[in-house]
Design a protein around this motif. Structure first.
Motif, PDB file in Angstrom:
ATOM      1  N   GLY A 137       0.772  -1.238   0.000  1.00 55.61           N
ATOM      2  CA  GLY A 137       0.000   0.000   0.000  1.00 55.61           C
ATOM      3  C   GLY A 137       0.794   1.272   0.000  1.00 55.61           C
ATOM      4  O   GLY A 137       0.246   2.352  -0.226  1.00 55.61           O
ATOM      5  N   GLY A 138       2.093   1.196   0.303  1.00 54.01           N
ATOM      6  CA  GLY A 138       2.940   2.371   0.247  1.00 54.01           C
ATOM      7  C   GLY A 138       2.453   3.513   1.130  1.00 54.01           C
ATOM      8  O   GLY A 138       2.141   3.342   2.313  1.00 54.01           O
ATOM      9  N   ASP A 139       2.359   4.705   0.540  1.00 53.27           N
ATOM     10  CA  ASP A 139       2.000   5.906   1.295  1.00 53.27           C
ATOM     11  C   ASP A 139       0.569   5.898   1.827  1.00 53.27           C
ATOM     12  O   ASP A 139       0.228   6.727   2.677  1.00 53.27           O
ATOM     13  CB  ASP A 139       2.199   7.149   0.417  1.00 53.27           C
ATOM     14  N   ALA A 140      -0.266   4.994   1.348  1.00 54.50           N
ATOM     15  CA  ALA A 140      -1.641   4.929   1.856  1.00 54.50           C
ATOM     16  C   ALA A 140      -1.667   4.650   3.355  1.00 54.50           C
ATOM     17  O   ALA A 140      -2.608   5.042   4.058  1.00 54.50           O
ATOM     18  CB  ALA A 140      -2.435   3.859   1.112  1.00 54.50           C
ATOM     19  N   TRP A 141      -0.606   4.015   3.874  1.00 60.96           N
ATOM     20  CA  TRP A 141      -0.546   3.699   5.300  1.00 60.96           C
ATOM     21  C   TRP A 141      -0.380   4.936   6.174  1.00 60.96           C
ATOM     22  O   TRP A 141      -0.663   4.892   7.371  1.00 60.96           O
ATOM     23  CB  TRP A 141       0.603   2.724   5.575  1.00 60.96           C
ATOM     24  N   THR A 142       0.090   6.042   5.604  1.00 58.03           N
ATOM     25  CA  THR A 142       0.302   7.240   6.419  1.00 58.03           C
ATOM     26  C   THR A 142      -1.002   7.794   6.990  1.00 58.03           C
ATOM     27  O   THR A 142      -0.977   8.542   7.972  1.00 58.03           O
ATOM     28  CB  THR A 142       0.997   8.334   5.589  1.00 58.03           C
ATOM     29  N   ALA A 143      -2.134   7.435   6.397  1.00 55.71           N
ATOM     30  CA  ALA A 143      -3.428   7.927   6.882  1.00 55.71           C
ATOM     31  C   ALA A 143      -3.936   7.129   8.077  1.00 55.71           C
ATOM     32  O   ALA A 143      -4.900   7.547   8.729  1.00 55.71           O
ATOM     33  CB  ALA A 143      -4.460   7.893   5.756  1.00 55.71           C
ATOM     34  N   TYR A 144      -3.317   5.989   8.364  1.00 48.41           N
ATOM     35  CA  TYR A 144      -3.855   5.084   9.382  1.00 48.41           C
ATOM     36  C   TYR A 144      -2.857   4.839  10.509  1.00 48.41           C
ATOM     37  O   TYR A 144      -1.664   4.654  10.277  1.00 48.41           O
ATOM     38  CB  TYR A 144      -4.239   3.747   8.754  1.00 48.41           C
ATOM     39  N   GLY A 145      -3.402   4.807  11.730  1.00 44.68           N
ATOM     40  CA  GLY A 145      -2.600   4.467  12.891  1.00 44.68           C
ATOM     41  C   GLY A 145      -3.290   3.461  13.788  1.00 44.68           C
ATOM     42  O   GLY A 145      -2.804   3.165  14.879  1.00 44.68           O
ATOM     43  N   ALA A 146      -4.414   2.920  13.312  1.00 42.14           N
ATOM     44  CA  ALA A 146      -5.172   1.968  14.125  1.00 42.14           C
ATOM     45  C   ALA A 146      -6.126   1.187  13.228  1.00 42.14           C
ATOM     46  O   ALA A 146      -6.422   1.604  12.101  1.00 42.14           O
ATOM     47  CB  ALA A 146      -5.953   2.694  15.219  1.00 42.14           C
ATOM     48  N   ALA A 147      -6.622   0.065  13.748  1.00 41.15           N
ATOM     49  CA  ALA A 147      -7.535  -0.760  12.956  1.00 41.15           C
ATOM     50  C   ALA A 147      -8.321  -1.703  13.856  1.00 41.15           C
ATOM     51  O   ALA A 147      -7.930  -2.001  14.992  1.00 41.15           O
ATOM     52  CB  ALA A 147      -6.771  -1.563  11.903  1.00 41.15           C
ATOM     53  N   THR A 148      -9.442  -2.170  13.320  1.00 45.18           N
ATOM     54  CA  THR A 148     -10.302  -3.159  13.975  1.00 45.18           C
ATOM     55  C   THR A 148     -10.592  -4.268  12.986  1.00 45.18           C
ATOM     56  O   THR A 148     -10.794  -4.007  11.792  1.00 45.18           O
ATOM     57  CB  THR A 148     -11.627  -2.521  14.433  1.00 45.18           C
ATOM     58  N   THR A 149     -10.603  -5.512  13.446  1.00 45.48           N
ATOM     59  CA  THR A 149     -10.905  -6.635  12.556  1.00 45.48           C
ATOM     60  C   THR A 149     -11.613  -7.746  13.321  1.00 45.48           C
ATOM     61  O   THR A 149     -11.422  -7.909  14.531  1.00 45.48           O
ATOM     62  CB  THR A 149      -9.612  -7.186  11.917  1.00 45.48           C
ATOM     63  N   SER A 150     -12.449  -8.487  12.606  1.00 44.75           N
ATOM     64  CA  SER A 150     -13.082  -9.689  13.162  1.00 44.75           C
ATOM     65  C   SER A 150     -12.208 -10.889  12.831  1.00 44.75           C
ATOM     66  O   SER A 150     -11.723 -11.018  11.706  1.00 44.75           O
ATOM     67  CB  SER A 150     -14.478  -9.882  12.564  1.00 44.75           C
ATOM     68  N   VAL A 151     -12.002 -11.764  13.817  1.00 41.22           N
ATOM     69  CA  VAL A 151     -11.070 -12.877  13.663  1.00 41.22           C
ATOM     70  C   VAL A 151     -11.774 -14.193  13.978  1.00 41.22           C
ATOM     71  O   VAL A 151     -12.456 -14.309  15.000  1.00 41.22           O
ATOM     72  CB  VAL A 151      -9.844 -12.705  14.579  1.00 41.22           C
ATOM     73  N   THR A 152     -11.579 -15.159  13.088  1.00 39.45           N
ATOM     74  CA  THR A 152     -12.041 -16.527  13.330  1.00 39.45           C
ATOM     75  C   THR A 152     -10.818 -17.420  13.431  1.00 39.45           C
ATOM     76  O   THR A 152     -10.008 -17.486  12.503  1.00 39.45           O
ATOM     77  CB  THR A 152     -12.957 -17.029  12.202  1.00 39.45           C
ATOM     78  N   GLU A 153     -10.688 -18.091  14.564  1.00 40.56           N
ATOM     79  CA  GLU A 153      -9.522 -18.934  14.834  1.00 40.56           C
ATOM     80  C   GLU A 153      -9.969 -20.392  14.914  1.00 40.56           C
ATOM     81  O   GLU A 153     -10.866 -20.743  15.682  1.00 40.56           O
ATOM     82  CB  GLU A 153      -8.869 -18.507  16.141  1.00 40.56           C
ATOM     83  N   THR A 154      -9.346 -21.249  14.108  1.00 37.97           N
ATOM     84  CA  THR A 154      -9.692 -22.668  14.098  1.00 37.97           C
ATOM     85  C   THR A 154      -8.431 -23.512  14.223  1.00 37.97           C
ATOM     86  O   THR A 154      -7.322 -23.060  13.932  1.00 37.97           O
ATOM     87  CB  THR A 154     -10.424 -23.052  12.794  1.00 37.97           C
ATOM     88  N   GLY A 155      -8.606 -24.761  14.663  1.00 40.11           N
ATOM     89  CA  GLY A 155      -7.494 -25.693  14.795  1.00 40.11           C
ATOM     90  C   GLY A 155      -8.005 -27.108  14.852  1.00 40.11           C
ATOM     91  O   GLY A 155      -9.220 -27.349  14.915  1.00 40.11           O
ATOM     92  N   SER A 156      -7.062 -28.058  14.845  1.00 48.66           N
ATOM     93  CA  SER A 156      -7.454 -29.462  14.803  1.00 48.66           C
ATOM     94  C   SER A 156      -7.917 -29.984  16.157  1.00 48.66           C
ATOM     95  O   SER A 156      -8.632 -30.980  16.224  1.00 48.66           O
ATOM     96  CB  SER A 156      -6.271 -30.307  14.313  1.00 48.66           C
ATOM     97  N   VAL A 157      -7.538 -29.340  17.252  1.00 48.36           N
ATOM     98  CA  VAL A 157      -7.866 -29.828  18.596  1.00 48.36           C
ATOM     99  C   VAL A 157      -8.806 -28.869  19.318  1.00 48.36           C
ATOM    100  O   VAL A 157      -9.885 -29.252  19.778  1.00 48.36           O
ATOM    101  CB  VAL A 157      -6.582 -30.040  19.430  1.00 48.36           C
ATOM    102  N   LEU A 158      -8.414 -27.585  19.415  1.00 50.67           N
ATOM    103  CA  LEU A 158      -9.207 -26.609  20.153  1.00 50.67           C
ATOM    104  C   LEU A 158     -10.444 -26.200  19.361  1.00 50.67           C
ATOM    105  O   LEU A 158     -10.462 -26.273  18.128  1.00 50.67           O
ATOM    106  CB  LEU A 158      -8.357 -25.384  20.468  1.00 50.67           C
TER     107      LEU A 158
END
Length: 259
Positions: A50-71
Protein backbone atom coordinates in the motif's frame (compact mmCIF):
# COMPACT_ATOMS: atom_id res chain seq x y z
CA UNK A 1 71.05 1.08 19.40
CA UNK A 2 68.06 2.57 21.17
CA UNK A 3 67.13 4.54 18.07
CA UNK A 4 67.24 1.35 15.92
CA UNK A 5 64.99 -0.49 18.38
CA UNK A 6 62.59 2.44 18.38
CA UNK A 7 62.39 2.40 14.56
CA UNK A 8 61.84 -1.40 14.54
CA UNK A 9 58.94 -1.08 16.97
CA UNK A 10 57.51 1.74 14.89
CA UNK A 11 57.63 -0.45 11.75
CA UNK A 12 55.88 -3.32 13.60
CA UNK A 13 53.12 -1.02 14.80
CA UNK A 14 52.69 0.36 11.31
CA UNK A 15 52.39 -3.15 9.83
CA UNK A 16 49.82 -4.17 12.47
CA UNK A 17 47.75 -1.03 11.87
CA UNK A 18 47.95 -1.50 8.11
CA UNK A 19 46.80 -5.13 8.37
CA UNK A 20 44.00 -4.23 10.77
CA UNK A 21 42.69 -1.64 8.37
CA UNK A 22 42.40 -4.19 5.59
CA UNK A 23 40.75 -6.81 7.82
CA UNK A 24 38.08 -4.50 9.23
CA UNK A 25 37.04 -2.72 6.05
CA UNK A 26 35.59 -5.83 4.29
CA UNK A 27 33.55 -6.66 7.43
CA UNK A 28 32.15 -3.13 7.50
CA UNK A 29 31.39 -3.33 3.78
CA UNK A 30 29.57 -6.63 4.28
CA UNK A 31 27.46 -5.06 7.01
CA UNK A 32 26.63 -2.12 4.80
CA UNK A 33 25.69 -4.43 1.91
CA UNK A 34 23.42 -6.50 4.18
CA UNK A 35 21.79 -3.34 5.53
CA UNK A 36 21.28 -2.02 2.00
CA UNK A 37 19.68 -5.28 0.87
CA UNK A 38 17.37 -5.22 3.89
CA UNK A 39 16.36 -1.60 3.23
CA UNK A 40 15.54 -2.46 -0.39
CA UNK A 41 13.52 -5.56 0.60
CA UNK A 42 11.49 -3.66 3.20
CA UNK A 43 10.86 -0.70 0.91
CA UNK A 44 9.64 -3.06 -1.82
CA UNK A 45 7.40 -4.93 0.61
CA UNK A 46 5.87 -1.74 2.03
CA UNK A 47 5.15 -0.54 -1.49
CA UNK A 48 3.45 -3.86 -2.30
CA UNK A 49 1.27 -3.48 0.81
CA UNK A 50 0.00 0.00 0.00
CA UNK A 51 2.94 2.37 0.25
CA UNK A 52 2.00 5.91 1.29
CA UNK A 53 -1.64 4.93 1.86
CA UNK A 54 -0.55 3.70 5.30
CA UNK A 55 0.30 7.24 6.42
CA UNK A 56 -3.43 7.93 6.88
CA UNK A 57 -3.86 5.08 9.38
CA UNK A 58 -2.60 4.47 12.89
CA UNK A 59 -5.17 1.97 14.13
CA UNK A 60 -7.54 -0.76 12.96
CA UNK A 61 -10.30 -3.16 13.98
CA UNK A 62 -10.90 -6.63 12.56
CA UNK A 63 -13.08 -9.69 13.16
CA UNK A 64 -11.07 -12.88 13.66
CA UNK A 65 -12.04 -16.53 13.33
CA UNK A 66 -9.52 -18.93 14.83
CA UNK A 67 -9.69 -22.67 14.10
CA UNK A 68 -7.49 -25.69 14.80
CA UNK A 69 -7.45 -29.46 14.80
CA UNK A 70 -7.87 -29.83 18.60
CA UNK A 71 -9.21 -26.61 20.15
CA UNK A 72 -12.73 -25.33 19.34
CA UNK A 73 -13.38 -22.47 16.93
CA UNK A 74 -12.91 -19.03 18.52
CA UNK A 75 -14.54 -15.78 17.40
CA UNK A 76 -13.00 -12.48 18.49
CA UNK A 77 -12.68 -8.78 17.71
CA UNK A 78 -9.20 -7.27 17.61
CA UNK A 79 -8.47 -3.56 18.14
CA UNK A 80 -4.93 -2.23 17.61
CA UNK A 81 -3.52 1.28 17.84
CA UNK A 82 0.11 1.93 16.88
CA UNK A 83 0.15 5.76 17.16
CA UNK A 84 1.79 5.92 20.60
CA UNK A 85 5.23 4.97 21.97
CA UNK A 86 4.00 1.36 22.29
CA UNK A 87 1.28 -0.55 20.48
CA UNK A 88 -2.01 -0.85 22.36
CA UNK A 89 -4.01 -4.01 21.66
CA UNK A 90 -7.41 -5.30 22.69
CA UNK A 91 -8.72 -8.84 22.04
CA UNK A 92 -12.41 -9.41 22.88
CA UNK A 93 -12.90 -13.19 22.72
CA UNK A 94 -16.38 -14.70 22.57
CA UNK A 95 -17.04 -17.72 24.79
CA UNK A 96 -19.77 -20.34 24.81
CA UNK A 97 -22.96 -19.04 26.40
CA UNK A 98 -22.50 -15.48 25.15
CA UNK A 99 -19.89 -14.32 27.66
CA UNK A 100 -16.47 -12.99 26.70
CA UNK A 101 -12.98 -12.32 27.99
CA UNK A 102 -10.89 -9.30 27.05
CA UNK A 103 -7.10 -9.31 26.68
CA UNK A 104 -5.66 -5.76 26.80
CA UNK A 105 -2.00 -4.74 26.50
CA UNK A 106 0.07 -1.60 25.97
CA UNK A 107 1.69 1.28 27.84
CA UNK A 108 3.53 -1.11 30.15
CA UNK A 109 0.61 -3.35 31.15
CA UNK A 110 -1.02 -6.61 30.06
CA UNK A 111 -4.18 -7.96 31.65
CA UNK A 112 -7.05 -10.39 31.09
CA UNK A 113 -10.53 -9.29 32.15
CA UNK A 114 -13.60 -11.46 32.63
CA UNK A 115 -17.08 -10.53 33.82
CA UNK A 116 -15.98 -10.96 37.43
CA UNK A 117 -12.28 -10.06 37.72
CA UNK A 118 -9.04 -8.96 36.06
CA UNK A 119 -5.61 -10.51 36.38
CA UNK A 120 -2.18 -9.49 35.06
CA UNK A 121 -0.49 -11.40 32.27
CA UNK A 122 3.22 -11.60 31.29
CA UNK A 123 4.37 -8.72 29.12
CA UNK A 124 5.06 -9.40 25.44
CA UNK A 125 6.89 -7.45 22.75
CA UNK A 126 4.26 -4.99 21.56
CA UNK A 127 4.80 -5.38 17.78
CA UNK A 128 4.16 -9.14 17.83
CA UNK A 129 0.44 -8.47 18.28
CA UNK A 130 0.35 -6.79 14.85
CA UNK A 131 2.29 -9.38 12.85
CA UNK A 132 -0.68 -11.60 11.99
CA UNK A 133 -2.95 -8.84 10.77
CA UNK A 134 -0.83 -5.83 9.77
CA UNK A 135 2.75 -6.73 8.78
CA UNK A 136 3.14 -3.37 7.01
CA UNK A 137 2.38 -1.54 10.26
CA UNK A 138 5.02 -3.64 12.05
CA UNK A 139 7.68 -2.74 9.47
CA UNK A 140 6.73 0.96 9.48
CA UNK A 141 6.84 1.22 13.28
CA UNK A 142 10.11 -0.74 13.51
CA UNK A 143 11.74 1.55 10.94
CA UNK A 144 10.86 4.55 13.15
CA UNK A 145 12.44 3.03 16.29
CA UNK A 146 16.17 3.62 16.86
CA UNK A 147 16.45 0.37 18.85
CA UNK A 148 15.36 -1.77 15.87
CA UNK A 149 17.70 -2.85 13.07
CA UNK A 150 17.48 -4.90 9.88
CA UNK A 151 19.86 -7.09 7.88
CA UNK A 152 19.63 -9.79 5.22
CA UNK A 153 21.05 -13.10 6.44
CA UNK A 154 24.04 -14.49 4.59
CA UNK A 155 26.00 -17.66 5.36
CA UNK A 156 26.63 -16.40 8.91
CA UNK A 157 23.51 -17.46 10.80
CA UNK A 158 22.51 -16.82 14.39
CA UNK A 159 20.78 -20.21 14.79
CA UNK A 160 20.64 -23.43 12.71
CA UNK A 161 17.00 -22.71 11.79
CA UNK A 162 17.88 -19.38 10.13
CA UNK A 163 17.69 -19.41 6.34
CA UNK A 164 19.94 -17.49 3.98
CA UNK A 165 18.05 -14.66 2.30
CA UNK A 166 15.64 -13.97 5.16
CA UNK A 167 15.45 -10.38 6.42
CA UNK A 168 16.21 -10.24 10.15
CA UNK A 169 14.54 -7.59 12.30
CA UNK A 170 16.06 -7.20 15.77
CA UNK A 171 14.60 -4.91 18.43
CA UNK A 172 15.57 -4.28 22.03
CA UNK A 173 12.84 -5.20 24.51
CA UNK A 174 12.69 -5.82 28.27
CA UNK A 175 10.05 -8.51 27.68
CA UNK A 176 12.60 -11.02 26.35
CA UNK A 177 15.00 -12.92 28.58
CA UNK A 178 18.02 -11.73 26.57
CA UNK A 179 16.75 -8.18 26.08
CA UNK A 180 15.86 -8.43 22.42
CA UNK A 181 13.40 -9.97 20.00
CA UNK A 182 14.27 -11.40 16.59
CA UNK A 183 11.80 -11.62 13.72
CA UNK A 184 12.79 -13.24 10.44
CA UNK A 185 10.83 -12.13 7.39
CA UNK A 186 10.59 -14.05 4.13
CA UNK A 187 9.28 -11.98 1.19
CA UNK A 188 7.82 -13.47 -1.99
CA UNK A 189 8.70 -12.36 -5.52
CA UNK A 190 5.88 -9.77 -5.52
CA UNK A 191 7.21 -8.16 -2.33
CA UNK A 192 4.46 -9.42 -0.03
CA UNK A 193 5.57 -11.27 3.11
CA UNK A 194 5.05 -15.02 2.88
CA UNK A 195 6.36 -15.95 6.33
CA UNK A 196 7.50 -14.46 9.62
CA UNK A 197 9.28 -16.23 12.47
CA UNK A 198 9.22 -14.70 15.94
CA UNK A 199 12.02 -15.86 18.25
CA UNK A 200 11.98 -15.77 22.05
CA UNK A 201 15.27 -16.56 23.78
CA UNK A 202 15.82 -18.23 27.15
CA UNK A 203 19.51 -17.66 28.07
CA UNK A 204 19.18 -19.68 31.28
CA UNK A 205 18.42 -22.80 29.25
CA UNK A 206 20.52 -21.72 26.24
CA UNK A 207 17.50 -22.32 23.98
CA UNK A 208 15.39 -20.40 21.53
CA UNK A 209 11.68 -20.93 20.99
CA UNK A 210 9.95 -19.54 17.94
CA UNK A 211 6.55 -19.46 16.36
CA UNK A 212 6.04 -19.36 12.61
CA UNK A 213 3.42 -17.28 10.82
CA UNK A 214 2.60 -18.22 7.21
CA UNK A 215 0.43 -15.81 5.24
CA UNK A 216 -1.98 -17.72 3.00
CA UNK A 217 -3.70 -14.86 1.19
CA UNK A 218 -3.95 -11.06 0.98
CA UNK A 219 -6.79 -8.61 0.39
CA UNK A 220 -7.05 -4.87 -0.31
CA UNK A 221 -8.96 -2.83 2.30
CA UNK A 222 -9.16 0.97 2.17
CA UNK A 223 -6.25 1.12 -0.32
CA UNK A 224 -3.86 -0.99 1.80
CA UNK A 225 -3.01 -4.67 1.37
CA UNK A 226 -3.37 -6.90 4.42
CA UNK A 227 -3.50 -10.66 5.11
CA UNK A 228 -6.84 -12.37 4.57
CA UNK A 229 -5.70 -15.39 6.57
CA UNK A 230 -2.64 -16.88 8.24
CA UNK A 231 -1.39 -20.16 9.72
CA UNK A 232 0.44 -20.04 13.04
CA UNK A 233 2.66 -22.86 14.27
CA UNK A 234 3.82 -22.63 17.88
CA UNK A 235 5.54 -25.83 18.96
CA UNK A 236 3.06 -28.66 18.45
CA UNK A 237 0.11 -26.28 18.12
CA UNK A 238 -1.11 -25.16 14.71
CA UNK A 239 -3.95 -22.65 14.28
CA UNK A 240 -5.61 -20.98 11.30
CA UNK A 241 -6.75 -17.33 11.49
CA UNK A 242 -9.20 -15.68 9.09
CA UNK A 243 -9.65 -11.89 9.09
CA UNK A 244 -12.77 -10.01 7.99
CA UNK A 245 -14.62 -6.70 8.51
CA UNK A 246 -11.33 -4.83 8.69
CA UNK A 247 -11.58 -1.08 9.21
CA UNK A 248 -8.70 1.42 9.36
CA UNK A 249 -8.79 4.77 11.19
CA UNK A 250 -6.31 7.44 12.29
CA UNK A 251 -6.53 6.32 15.95
CA UNK A 252 -8.76 4.54 18.46
CA UNK A 253 -10.17 6.02 21.70
CA UNK A 254 -8.19 5.38 24.88
CA UNK A 255 -11.37 4.05 26.52
CA UNK A 256 -10.87 0.82 24.56
CA UNK A 257 -7.65 0.13 26.47
CA UNK A 258 -8.45 0.72 30.17
CA UNK A 259 -6.00 -0.29 32.88
Amino acid sequence: MHIDLWFQRLRILAVISFAAAFTTVPFSSAQQASQGQADAAIKRSLQAMGGDAWTAYGAATTSVTETGSVLPTVQSTWNDDWTGPTVRSRRAIQLDGGSSVVDISGDGFHQLTTSTKSRPLPMEFDLTGLILTYPAAVLRVALSRPDCSFRVLDDTRSTPTDEVGDTEMTCKTPTSADGRVRILWRFSSDGLPSRARVFVANPLLATQRFKTIEYSGFQVVQSVTVPASAEVTDGAKRRHFTFSNQAFVASLPSSLFPH
